[in-house]
Design an enzyme around this catalytic site. Structure first.
Site, PDB file in Angstrom:
ATOM      1  N   THR A   1       0.802  -1.228   0.000  1.00  0.00           N
ATOM      2  CA  THR A   1       0.000   0.000   0.000  1.00  0.00           C
ATOM      3  C   THR A   1       0.833   1.275   0.000  1.00  0.00           C
ATOM      4  O   THR A   1       0.266   2.378   0.051  1.00  0.00           O
ATOM      5  CB  THR A   1      -0.904   0.028   1.244  1.00  0.00           C
ATOM      6  OG1 THR A   1      -0.084   0.001   2.425  1.00  0.00           O
ATOM      7  CG2 THR A   1      -1.864  -1.155   1.260  1.00  0.00           C
ATOM      8  N   LYS A   2       2.154   1.163  -0.067  1.00  0.00           N
ATOM      9  CA  LYS A   2       2.994   2.344   0.079  1.00  0.00           C
ATOM     10  C   LYS A   2       3.087   3.143  -1.223  1.00  0.00           C
ATOM     11  O   LYS A   2       2.765   2.664  -2.305  1.00  0.00           O
ATOM     12  CB  LYS A   2       4.385   1.944   0.562  1.00  0.00           C
ATOM     13  CG  LYS A   2       4.402   1.355   1.972  1.00  0.00           C
ATOM     14  CD  LYS A   2       3.878   2.345   3.002  1.00  0.00           C
ATOM     15  CE  LYS A   2       4.065   1.874   4.433  1.00  0.00           C
ATOM     16  NZ  LYS A   2       3.155   0.778   4.812  1.00  0.00           N
ATOM     17  N   ASN A   3       3.574   4.382  -1.108  1.00  0.00           N
ATOM     18  CA  ASN A   3       3.642   5.290  -2.254  1.00  0.00           C
ATOM     19  C   ASN A   3       4.608   4.791  -3.326  1.00  0.00           C
ATOM     20  O   ASN A   3       4.433   5.087  -4.509  1.00  0.00           O
ATOM     21  CB  ASN A   3       4.043   6.688  -1.790  1.00  0.00           C
ATOM     22  CG  ASN A   3       3.004   7.304  -0.859  1.00  0.00           C
ATOM     23  OD1 ASN A   3       2.113   6.621  -0.352  1.00  0.00           O
ATOM     24  ND2 ASN A   3       3.119   8.598  -0.627  1.00  0.00           N
TER      25      ASN A   3
END
Length: 375
Positions: A176-178
């Site tokens: 879910t990270k950028n």
């Protein structure tokens, strides 16, 4: 709740890697390290298998272990504390700022003892902690700083980026990270000697990797230190390479979605928004990894939202009250009241770069209904 934006560029890069001889740590991993170091303006970057591993290795590289203490925040994911424990040290919690949820610098010095070796701030939700104040405190007491920057690759505060003032900064490339490759992480540092130690610690303590042997021809390798198995493969790195070019555009989309959320949510009486999410000062760039809100009757609101097919999560309940950490560290309710109060009220709304703007309006509409139902 979240949808990744990986697609054709990542598939093309992955196909390229699969056509190469080396699938483990190699040229593509090194390419990501160079891209990340350049992006952040630091000397060195080292890709690993997770941010947890990055935090653990950072502490080991700094010589922190049994008998030592590391000051950190209870308003975070459990890995911040467990990485300290994995190194054999003790996490010492300090309460947080009520406006942001970040560690409160004003409360740190009271927690410093003769065993304190480091401070581990968390750049929560994408807002950097006050690194200038933390650096001043650390220098006064001869402490290291290991930044948990899992939420904050694009962040900036007072002209400082992650890794600018800490001995290391640690990043997550979780799903879910950028920046994401599903699972992965990285360490950055400006300390060349520390970087060389971390390289050894990353792969069993070996002074030559499989890629070194493939590139240079076989020579005998040595194990000068005890190490761990934390190296990132070329396969994971391939998914990261194309995303660096998109970072400015995806951050702009996150900023636009956050602004739309703030505009719609300010009309709701029962919702508070963390201060720097609601309006980031000119001296800051917020990475907008998550979009958190604070509300009373949080659990009832979550149930009502899920009934309306809106997926939400909690980032985070104060971790010192989790069973294992209570049992191990002896904490009890009331020890860190600000973190506990935020942990009872926080939830994260759906938020990702490809989210249609009209979905923000729909989520806020259903949130309004859920708030009314939860009263």
């Amino acid at each position: 709740m979240f949808q990744h934006d990986l697609g054709a560029p990542e598939l093309e890069m992955l196909a390229e890697v699969l056509g190469q001889r080396i699938l483990t740590t190699g040229a593509y991993t090194e390419r990501v390290e160079a891209l990340l170091a350049d992006y952040l303006g630091v000397k060195h970057a080292l890709c690993v298998t997770s941010c947890t591993g990055a935090l653990h290795l950072s502490l080991l590289g700094l010589g922190i272990g049994p008998g030592d203490e590391v000051i950190t925040t209870p308003m975070t994911f459990i890995a911040t504390a467990t990485a300290i424990m994995e190194a054999g040290a003790k996490p010492v919690f300090v309460d947080v700022e009520p406006e942001t949820g970040n560690i409160d610098p004003a409360k740190i010095e009271a927690a410093i003892t003769e065993r304190t070796r480091a401070i581990m701030p968390v750049h929560l939700y994408g807002l950097m902690a006050d690194m200038q104040r933390l650096r001043t405190i650390a220098d006064r007491h001869r402490l290291s700083i290991v930044e948990d920057a899992a939420h904050c690759v694009e962040g900036r505060r007072d002209g400082i980026r992650p890794g600018g003032l800490g001995e290391t900064a640690c990043f997550s490339f979780y799903a879910t990270k950028n920046l994401t490759c599903g699972e992965g992480g990285a360490i950055v540092t400006n300390d060349t000697a520390l970087y060389q130690r971390l390289k050894l610690l990353r792969v069993h303590g070996m002074d030559k990797t499989a890629n070194d042997r493939a590139r240079e021809g076989y020579t005998h390798w040595d194990m000068p230190v005890f190490g761990w198995k934390y190296n990132m493969s070329n396969i994971d790195a391939a998914l990261l390479v194309p995303q660096f070019a998109r970072l400015p555009a995806t951050l702009a989309r996150r900023q636009a979605l956050a602004e739309r959320y703030v505009d719609r949510l300010t009309r709701l009486a029962d919702v508070d928004i963390p201060a720097q999410v609601a309006g980031t000062p000119d001296t800051c760039i917020h990475a907008h990894h998550l979009f958190p809100i604070w509300t009373e009757r949080r659990d009832a609101v979550i149930a009502a939202l899920q009934h309306r097919n809106v997926e939400v999560v909690v980032n985070y309940r104060a971790i010192h009250l989790l069973t294992y950490l209570q049992d191990t560290l002896g904490h009890r309710p009331g020890d860190f009241p600000v973190a506990e109060a935020l942990g009872r009220r926080t939830l994260s709304l759906p938020f990702y770069p490809s989210m249609p703007p009209e979905d923000v309006d729909a989520v806020v509409g259903r949130l309004e209904e859920a708030l009314a139902e939860a009263r």
